[in-house]
Design an enzyme around this catalytic site. Structure first.
Site, PDB file in Angstrom:
ATOM      1  N   HIS A  19      80.374  83.652  -6.523  1.00  0.00           N
ATOM      2  CA  HIS A  19      80.080  85.072  -6.292  1.00  0.00           C
ATOM      3  C   HIS A  19      80.331  85.861  -7.580  1.00  0.00           C
ATOM      4  CE1 HIS A  19      84.388  85.764  -6.011  1.00  0.00           C
ATOM      5  NE2 HIS A  19      84.520  85.011  -4.942  1.00  0.00           N
ATOM      6  N   HIS A  22      83.483  85.213  -9.689  1.00  0.00           N
ATOM      7  CA  HIS A  22      83.444  84.050 -10.576  1.00  0.00           C
ATOM      8  C   HIS A  22      82.620  84.373 -11.822  1.00  0.00           C
ATOM      9  CE1 HIS A  22      83.774  82.048  -6.493  1.00  0.00           C
ATOM     10  NE2 HIS A  22      84.827  81.549  -7.120  1.00  0.00           N
ATOM     11  N   CYS A 127      99.849  75.976   1.787  1.00  0.00           N
ATOM     12  CA  CYS A 127      98.578  76.667   2.077  1.00  0.00           C
ATOM     13  C   CYS A 127      97.474  75.940   1.315  1.00  0.00           C
ATOM     14  CB  CYS A 127      98.628  78.132   1.666  1.00  0.00           C
ATOM     15  SG  CYS A 127      96.988  78.908   1.870  1.00  0.00           S
ATOM     16  N   CYS A 144      99.779  82.903   5.338  1.00  0.00           N
ATOM     17  CA  CYS A 144      99.529  83.202   3.922  1.00  0.00           C
ATOM     18  C   CYS A 144      98.834  84.556   3.851  1.00  0.00           C
ATOM     19  CB  CYS A 144      98.647  82.130   3.299  1.00  0.00           C
ATOM     20  SG  CYS A 144      97.948  82.658   1.722  1.00  0.00           S
ATOM     21  N   HIS A 147      95.139  84.226   2.639  1.00  0.00           N
ATOM     22  CA  HIS A 147      94.146  83.497   3.436  1.00  0.00           C
ATOM     23  C   HIS A 147      94.236  83.778   4.934  1.00  0.00           C
ATOM     24  CE1 HIS A 147      94.093  81.291  -0.401  1.00  0.00           C
ATOM     25  NE2 HIS A 147      92.814  81.255  -0.145  1.00  0.00           N
ATOM     26  N   LYS A 301      88.597  93.043  -0.925  1.00  0.00           N
ATOM     27  CA  LYS A 301      88.631  91.761  -1.599  1.00  0.00           C
ATOM     28  C   LYS A 301      87.312  91.022  -1.308  1.00  0.00           C
ATOM     29  CE  LYS A 301      91.072  87.498  -1.173  1.00  0.00           C
ATOM     30  NZ  LYS A 301      92.066  86.652  -0.643  1.00  0.00           N
ATOM     31  N   LYS A 304      84.551  85.477   1.979  1.00  0.00           N
ATOM     32  CA  LYS A 304      83.571  84.912   2.886  1.00  0.00           C
ATOM     33  C   LYS A 304      83.788  85.428   4.301  1.00  0.00           C
ATOM     34  CE  LYS A 304      83.549  80.402   2.502  1.00  0.00           C
ATOM     35  NZ  LYS A 304      83.299  78.984   2.467  1.00  0.00           N
TER      36      LYS A 304
HETATM   37 ZN   LIG Z   1      96.800  80.921   0.808  1.00  0.00          ZN
END
Ligand SMILES: [Zn+2]
Length: 473
Positions: A19, A22, A127, A144, A147, A301, A304
């Site tokens: 994306h 990157h 994680c 986490c 995530h 952020k 996905k």
């Molecule tokens: Zn994580």
């Protein structure tokens, strides 16, 4: 002897397609590579690549119903596609699945001082998204925070690296800027982390937990290297560390500029784990770590799960290659996260490229028909050098656009189209200055917008121009 310059980017997990987050890092590193190669004429080597060996890749492949190999090959191709898409000038794209990388990573492991490595039973929270063990205190509601997933409880026998053996040395290296961390506030952050005391970290996992994917630990069939240990080693394995080949000698051993461009989220791995591993193996450490902030989209952020991803090809489709390079580079400030929206990118493109630079170029070329000018002698710009040394690419571009605005204002103020009939000498003078200014601007643009720089230079020579940037809605 020519100066040498080695610059790398992070190698990305290939569990999905790239994306804009990157992409912008690769463009930033490309700017540095082009500045050193094409402007300073340094002997430059630019490396990027993919992290093929993470557990994340294995799990994402499973979800996609594909073999891990097939899955990572597909995604690695998308990352490699950024080269043409964004006009990146890298010399090599390393894939950590290849056997030369395995051999190099294993050599690094085998070179660690014996007293730095030990095996112990360990229980921790892992994680997979982060590919990192977490402490209870890092978690929010047991999850986490990055995530929003629960960590896996892992209990097994692993190899550990005695990071505490390097605490003093790391502090010295970073404090003295022998290993220079830019920006300064990131350096201070790393130093205060080191001063709190470094804990040993696990550098392997069981073959079972690794799902038999990754680089085997030399001399222990039951263990696979922790993915960060092998991933970090890419910076030297890509140069042929395995056989201490020519590239390795030239760009790592006999080079004062070993530069890593990375995101702030992986700074500790690069500023602490990586140099500690190199010190243990008796290999030179990097000389600079340039840490960038993140792009967000509509203040969220890029994720996905949130479904707000913008792909680099969409940006290129809309703005062209140099347009995409420009809007992405200027959207990421050097001191804080940068937010992008289509609206703002379009506004910036129209104002700075279509109206600003594009307009300047077409006006100067049209008015210069049948006139001949000397090409000025342009030296590398000291201010740009300073900005790039400080990894302030946004400010470097702001500086270039100051010249663009000045030149446009000079046209407005002097109205050369009126002078043409009224005062021919003055007209020639004004056009001489504008040609010279535009040429200087084209040279300033070389590292940032290489195609545009070339087009302007050519237009000045041939007195022919097509619109550089079409206005868009
Ligand atoms: Zn994580």
């Amino acid at each position: 002897m020519k100066n040498r310059y080695y610059v790398t980017t992070a190698i990305d997990y290939v569990n999905a397609k790239p994306h804009v987050g990157h992409a912008v890092e690769k463009i930033q590193a490309d700017v540095l590579a082009r500045w050193h190669r094409d402007v300073l004429k340094d002997d430059t080597y630019f490396l990027t690549g993919s992290d093929d060996n993470s557990l994340k890749n294995v799990q994402s492949a499973k979800k996609a119903g594909k073999s891990t190999e097939e899955f990572i090959d597909e995604n690695a191709k998308s990352f490699q596609g950024l080269k043409g898409m964004l006009n990146l000038s890298y010399n090599q794209f390393i894939r950590t699945a290849k056997k030369e990388h395995f051999a190099g990573a294993q050599k690094l492991w085998s070179s660690f001082k014996k007293e730095d490595i030990y095996k112990k039973n360990y229980k921790g929270l892992y994680c997979v998204g982060c590919e990192e063990f977490k402490m209870e205190k890092d978690l929010v509601d047991g999850k986490c925070p990055d995530h929003l997933t629960e960590c896996e409880v892992v209990e097994e026998e692993n190899y550990f690296f005695k990071l505490s053996n390097y605490q003093k040395k790391l502090e010295e290296l970073i404090e003295s800027d022998t290993l220079k961390i830019v920006p300064e506030y990131r350096k201070n952050e790393v130093l205060s982390f080191i001063r709190q005391g470094l804990e040993d970290f696990s550098i392997s996992r069981s073959v079972k937990r690794a799902e038999n994917w990754g680089v085997p630990v030399p001399g222990d069939e039951g263990q696979i290297m922790y993915v960060w240990v092998d991933a970090l080693s890419n910076y030297i394995t890509a140069l042929g560390y395995e056989n201490e080949g020519d590239l390795y000698k030239k760009y790592w051993l006999e080079n004062e500029n070993r530069v890593h461009v990375i995101g702030k989220g992986i700074l500790r791995f690069h500023a602490i784990y990586w140099p500690a591993m190199l010190l243990s193996a008796g290999v030179s450490v990097p000389t600079q770590i340039l840490s960038h902030e993140y792009l967000t989209i509509n203040n969220q952020k890029i994720s996905k799960t949130l479904g707000n991803i913008i792909n680099p090809e969409e940006v290129v489709e809309k703005f062209g290659i140099d347009g995409a390079r420009y809007v992405l580079l200027t959207s990421l400030p050097s001191s804080k996260d940068g937010d992008i929206t289509w609206e703002r990118m379009t506004e910036k493109y129209n104002a700075d490229l279509a109206n600003g630079l594009g307009n300047l170029t077409s006006r100067v070329i049209k008015l210069s028909q049948n006139l001949e000018f000397q090409i000025p002698d342009v030296k590398p710009d000291g201010k740009i050098s300073e900005y790039l040394e400080n990894f302030e690419i946004d400010r470097a571009l702001e500086y270039v656009w100051m010249f663009v605005r000045k030149a446009n204002k000079y046209i407005e103020d002097n109205k050369p189209w009126e002078l043409k009939k009224a005062d021919e000498n003055r007209f020639k003078e004004v056009m001489e200055k504008l040609n010279s200014d535009l040429y200087i601007i084209s040279q300033l643009l070389v590292p940032f917008l290489p195609e545009t720089a070339e087009k302007i230079k050519k237009a000045l020579e041939t007195k022919k121009t097509e619109p550089l940037f079409q206005r868009i809605r």
